[in-house]
Design a protein around this motif. Sequence first.
Motif, PDB file in Angstrom:
ATOM      1  N   LEU A 151      84.124 -11.304 -46.412  1.00 12.47           N
ATOM      2  CA  LEU A 151      83.791 -11.687 -47.785  1.00 12.47           C
ATOM      3  C   LEU A 151      82.481 -11.037 -48.225  1.00 12.47           C
ATOM      4  O   LEU A 151      82.359 -10.555 -49.356  1.00 12.47           O
ATOM      5  CB  LEU A 151      83.684 -13.209 -47.889  1.00 12.47           C
ATOM      6  CG  LEU A 151      83.399 -13.768 -49.288  1.00 12.47           C
ATOM      7  CD1 LEU A 151      84.597 -13.566 -50.204  1.00 12.47           C
ATOM      8  CD2 LEU A 151      83.043 -15.251 -49.210  1.00 12.47           C
ATOM      9  N   PHE A 152      81.508 -11.022 -47.334  1.00 11.53           N
ATOM     10  CA  PHE A 152      80.222 -10.394 -47.636  1.00 11.53           C
ATOM     11  C   PHE A 152      80.417  -8.926 -48.002  1.00 11.53           C
ATOM     12  O   PHE A 152      79.854  -8.428 -48.986  1.00 11.53           O
ATOM     13  CB  PHE A 152      79.291 -10.523 -46.429  1.00 11.53           C
ATOM     14  CG  PHE A 152      77.991  -9.778 -46.575  1.00 11.53           C
ATOM     15  CD1 PHE A 152      76.938 -10.324 -47.284  1.00 11.53           C
ATOM     16  CD2 PHE A 152      77.826  -8.524 -46.006  1.00 11.53           C
ATOM     17  CE1 PHE A 152      75.736  -9.638 -47.424  1.00 11.53           C
ATOM     18  CE2 PHE A 152      76.635  -7.831 -46.140  1.00 11.53           C
ATOM     19  CZ  PHE A 152      75.591  -8.390 -46.843  1.00 11.53           C
ATOM     20  N   ASP A 153      81.227  -8.214 -47.215  1.00  8.17           N
ATOM     21  CA  ASP A 153      81.469  -6.797 -47.479  1.00  8.17           C
ATOM     22  C   ASP A 153      82.109  -6.589 -48.853  1.00  8.17           C
ATOM     23  O   ASP A 153      81.748  -5.667 -49.591  1.00  8.17           O
ATOM     24  CB  ASP A 153      82.377  -6.206 -46.398  1.00  8.17           C
ATOM     25  CG  ASP A 153      81.684  -6.087 -45.047  1.00  8.17           C
ATOM     26  OD1 ASP A 153      80.435  -6.171 -45.012  1.00  8.17           O
ATOM     27  OD2 ASP A 153      82.389  -5.923 -44.035  1.00  8.17           O
ATOM     28  N   ILE A 154      83.077  -7.446 -49.186  1.00 11.09           N
ATOM     29  CA  ILE A 154      83.764  -7.331 -50.474  1.00 11.09           C
ATOM     30  C   ILE A 154      82.779  -7.511 -51.627  1.00 11.09           C
ATOM     31  O   ILE A 154      82.734  -6.707 -52.566  1.00 11.09           O
ATOM     32  CB  ILE A 154      84.900  -8.369 -50.580  1.00 11.09           C
ATOM     33  CG1 ILE A 154      86.034  -8.022 -49.617  1.00 11.09           C
ATOM     34  CG2 ILE A 154      85.423  -8.449 -52.019  1.00 11.09           C
ATOM     35  CD1 ILE A 154      87.097  -9.106 -49.520  1.00 11.09           C
ATOM     36  N   TYR A 155      81.967  -8.557 -51.546  1.00  7.22           N
ATOM     37  CA  TYR A 155      81.058  -8.841 -52.663  1.00  7.22           C
ATOM     38  C   TYR A 155      79.897  -7.862 -52.728  1.00  7.22           C
ATOM     39  O   TYR A 155      79.338  -7.621 -53.805  1.00  7.22           O
ATOM     40  CB  TYR A 155      80.567 -10.288 -52.593  1.00  7.22           C
ATOM     41  CG  TYR A 155      81.485 -11.221 -53.341  1.00  7.22           C
ATOM     42  CD1 TYR A 155      81.300 -11.482 -54.696  1.00  7.22           C
ATOM     43  CD2 TYR A 155      82.571 -11.811 -52.709  1.00  7.22           C
ATOM     44  CE1 TYR A 155      82.159 -12.315 -55.395  1.00  7.22           C
ATOM     45  CE2 TYR A 155      83.441 -12.651 -53.396  1.00  7.22           C
ATOM     46  CZ  TYR A 155      83.232 -12.896 -54.743  1.00  7.22           C
ATOM     47  OH  TYR A 155      84.094 -13.718 -55.437  1.00  7.22           O
ATOM     48  N   GLU A 156      79.540  -7.271 -51.604  1.00 10.98           N
ATOM     49  CA  GLU A 156      78.492  -6.253 -51.641  1.00 10.98           C
ATOM     50  C   GLU A 156      78.968  -5.047 -52.457  1.00 10.98           C
ATOM     51  O   GLU A 156      78.205  -4.480 -53.252  1.00 10.98           O
ATOM     52  CB  GLU A 156      78.114  -5.821 -50.227  1.00 10.98           C
ATOM     53  CG  GLU A 156      76.876  -4.943 -50.170  1.00 10.98           C
ATOM     54  CD  GLU A 156      76.396  -4.734 -48.754  1.00 10.98           C
ATOM     55  OE1 GLU A 156      75.178  -4.805 -48.525  1.00 10.98           O
ATOM     56  OE2 GLU A 156      77.237  -4.504 -47.867  1.00 10.98           O
ATOM     57  N   VAL A 157      80.231  -4.670 -52.267  1.00 11.80           N
ATOM     58  CA  VAL A 157      80.804  -3.576 -53.053  1.00 11.80           C
ATOM     59  C   VAL A 157      80.891  -3.967 -54.526  1.00 11.80           C
ATOM     60  O   VAL A 157      80.530  -3.187 -55.422  1.00 11.80           O
ATOM     61  CB  VAL A 157      82.204  -3.197 -52.518  1.00 11.80           C
ATOM     62  CG1 VAL A 157      82.887  -2.205 -53.459  1.00 11.80           C
ATOM     63  CG2 VAL A 157      82.098  -2.607 -51.119  1.00 11.80           C
TER      64      VAL A 157
END
Length: 246
Positions: free
Chosen positions: A88-94
């Motif tokens: 989830l962190f990776d998705i929202y960072e993008v």
Amino acid sequence: MNGLGELGKGRKSIGVPNYQRVALAIRQAVVNGELDDGQRITTMELAEQYGLSLAPIREALLQLAAEGLIAIHPKRGAVVRAVTPEFLFDIYEVRLGLIPYLEGERAALATERDISRMVQAEKLYEQAVAEGNIEEIIEYNSVFHQAAKSIRVNFEADQILGRHHLLTQALRRRYGFSDLRKPRAIEEHNRLIDAYRRGSKTDARDVSRSHLQNAFEDLLSIMQTHQTPSKEPERISSSIGYREEQ
């Protein structure tokens, strides 16, 4: 195959291609934890379960692979990737790196018709929140943001962001929203509309950045009450994705 439910039925499934219905069923099963991390699924098993040919099954798996939910191995089938807080962190960072910039550009280009669509969608969203209908909250939140996305700024950026649109919806179906998140989202939506009305790139970017950060923290908090992450994801930096005014 254990963990997979029936394909979606009813009014909203009419006209939906079979591969999308299969992808929806598998996506929700992964998000719900009904399919385990590393579990192997094959096209033959899926075709048998859903009574479909191999073609729509393969297309569904390719879509899910593009979303990062499965990894496809030649001659071995597909392997499930669990949706963790780190994922989830990776998705929202993008998303935080791209969306605020796009919102700023759209605000500068928005017409009265564009803004009217956003206002109408927001009214439907607020009605869904008042009624507590989770499916309509998810649907009209999407309609609100799609109204803004109709202002084309960067096609490639939209394609990248579109990869995880359905996944974030599936996560909200699984985990819902906190009581504080829904009224805060209404406030943020209306602030974004106001920034569009004024054509303010800076304000649209700032509101969008805050909106994404708050949505991430809300979803992460709920997820962490259901599962224990291997590590605590750091707070998304508020500077990610920011571009200076030209």
